[in-house]
Enzyme design. Structure first.
Site, PDB file in Angstrom:
ATOM      1  N   GLU A 124      40.652 -62.808   5.621  1.00 41.41           N
ATOM      2  CA  GLU A 124      41.748 -63.776   5.423  1.00 41.41           C
ATOM      3  C   GLU A 124      41.446 -64.730   4.266  1.00 41.41           C
ATOM      4  OE1 GLU A 124      42.956 -65.724   9.063  1.00 41.41           O
ATOM      5  OE2 GLU A 124      42.699 -63.907  10.261  1.00 41.41           O
TER       6      GLU A 124
HETATM    7  C1  XIL Z   1      48.404 -68.176  10.556  1.00 43.83           C
HETATM    8  C2  XIL Z   1      49.688 -67.729   9.882  1.00 43.83           C
HETATM    9  O1  XIL Z   1      49.442 -67.437   8.528  1.00 43.83           O
HETATM   10  C3  XIL Z   1      50.714 -68.831  10.003  1.00 43.83           C
HETATM   11  O2  XIL Z   1      51.963 -68.399   9.476  1.00 43.83           O
HETATM   12  C4  XIL Z   1      50.879 -69.223  11.461  1.00 43.83           C
HETATM   13  O3  XIL Z   1      51.762 -70.326  11.566  1.00 43.83           O
HETATM   14  C5  XIL Z   1      49.536 -69.589  12.076  1.00 43.83           C
HETATM   15  O4  XIL Z   1      48.634 -68.508  11.890  1.00 43.83           O
HETATM   16  N1  XIL Z   1      43.450 -67.511  11.404  1.00 43.83           N
HETATM   17  C6  XIL Z   1      44.099 -66.358  11.772  1.00 43.83           C
HETATM   18  C7  XIL Z   1      45.494 -66.132  11.363  1.00 43.83           C
HETATM   19  O5  XIL Z   1      43.457 -65.464  12.348  1.00 43.83           O
HETATM   20  O6  XIL Z   1      46.214 -65.423  12.334  1.00 43.83           O
HETATM   21  C8  XIL Z   1      46.197 -67.429  11.056  1.00 43.83           C
HETATM   22  O7  XIL Z   1      47.479 -67.117  10.532  1.00 43.83           O
HETATM   23  C9  XIL Z   1      45.368 -68.261  10.098  1.00 43.83           C
HETATM   24  C10 XIL Z   1      44.045 -68.598  10.695  1.00 43.83           C
END
Ligand code: XIL
Length: 362
Positions: free
Chosen positions: A273
């Site tokens: 991520e």
């Molecule tokens: C985030 C999304 O990008 C947002 O749109 C949502 O509001 C919240 O979640 N860690 C993770 C992801 O594993 O699923 C998260 O994604 C960001 C942090």
């Protein structure tokens, strides 16, 4: 960014007449092509079918370019809140759309996620549970979702962010009701589903702040070992979220060390991520260099670690990032592309890191 980008009219025009790609937004260097030539599975990006992204044809031109992105992760739509909004009522259409979009351009999908504290429907968070009833609900959720999407998923993030920054278990309905065993049990259920399908779907634990040494890193290593020691559970890999900001990022050396601690346990790892927010927007010149350096160090650490098999950014367009200044104390523009789809210097840094050459923009 054009002030008209958000107007209804612009959306309509975008829907019927694809906007020609802007200069440099799909030109070489190609991150996925470079990563695959260097032996990685992919360079990928998160995206979301529930937002305006899919109707933004300029965005989709970049997303669809397999030379740039060879993998995708649905940012939200496979989470529990979306897939089982009421108990026993499953809605898989958004996830289907992600898999169809991915297939159309030869992308693999990292499916995300089965069990997490956030984005849970009210029937789960507000339910009256016993150990037995919540385990049954968790088992049904995991098995139904894994079996439905089948090998449309290259992998599943089975449990997401089970640990707090200090390494303790995050307080959530699963931990409060079932205890720490909910984590290996979730892996057991996912593994049973994969076995019943006879498919090769990789099972991952995914978390932030485990990329470098510290109490959370140590706790995550122990958690992996617990899953490995659990009867009929299996874990293939660990996802390093790698959310950073220009005010703080982990060095390449600390990430290399963090990665090797996990790979010594016999699991593969992936950067899942990656994003690096500028402390204020627009990013200052020095923030852009720092941002490029953190992207460079993270990608470089993965490139230098054989068992780090892929890298994914948490979307590529500042416009659609989850890190927006209003929500994150002024922090923003964390992606490889600005909202007008021109590239940050960090894009060049990533390409250089993949090729193992010095960073010219850091
Ligand atoms: C985030 C999304 O990008 C947002 O749109 C949502 O509001 C919240 O979640 N860690 C993770 C992801 O594993 O699923 C998260 O994604 C960001 C942090």
């Amino acid at each position: 960014m054009s002030p008209f980008k958000h107007t209804f009219l612009a959306a309509l025009i975008a829907a019927v007449a694809p906007v020609p790609a802007q200069a440099q937004n799909t030109s070489a260097p190609y991150l996925n092509t470079l990563a695959q030539s260097a032996g990685k599975l992919w360079f990928g990006t998160a995206m979301d079918t529930t937002t305006r992204e899919v109707s933004d044809s300029a965005y989709m031109t970049v997303f669809n370019d397999t030379q740039i992105f060879g993998q995708t992760t649905p940012g939200n739509t496979m989470k529990w809140e979306f897939t089982e909004p009421s108990q026993g009522v499953f809605t898989f259409s958004e996830g289907d759309e992600t898999i169809a979009l991915a297939k159309a351009t030869g992308k693999k999908v990292r499916c995300h996620n089965l069990v997490w504290s956030s984005e849970l429907p009210a029937w789960v968070t507000g339910g009256t549970w016993t150990n037995e009833t919540l385990l049954a609900a968790m088992e049904t959720h995991i098995k139904t979702e894994v079996e439905y999407y089948g090998d449309g998923c290259w992998s599943w993030d089975v449990v997401n962010e089970a640990l707090d920054s200090d390494g303790g278990f995050t307080s959530n309905v699963f931990y409060e009701t079932i205890g720490a065993a909910y984590v290996p049990l979730a892996f057991q259920y996912a593994y049973e589903a994969v076995q019943s399908l006879g498919a090769d779907i990789k099972l991952f634990y995914n978390d932030y702040g485990i990329e470098y040494s510290g109490t959370k890193h140590t706790a995550a290593l122990a958690l992996v070992q617990t899953i490995q020691g659990w009867n009929n559970a299996y874990i293939d890999g660990v996802g390093f979220e790698s959310h950073y900001s220009t005010s703080w990022g982990a060095s390449k050396a600390s990430q290399l060390e963090g990665m090797s601690d996990f790979t010594e346990l016999g699991v593969q790892i992936q950067v899942t991520e990656l994003d690096v927010g500028c402390s204020s927007v627009p990013c200052s010149t020095s923030d852009l260099a720092t941002q490029a350096q953190i992207y460079y160090d993270t990608v470089s650490a993965c490139m230098d670690t054989e068992e780090c098999t892929g890298m994914t950014v948490w979307d590529f367009d500042d416009e659609y990032s989850w890190i927006q200044p209003a929500d994150y104390d002024g922090e923003g523009d964390p992606c490889l592309y600005y909202s007008d789809l021109s590239r940050h210097p960090a894009y060049t840094a990533v390409a250089e890191a993949i090729q193992g050459i010095d960073c010219s923009v850091c």
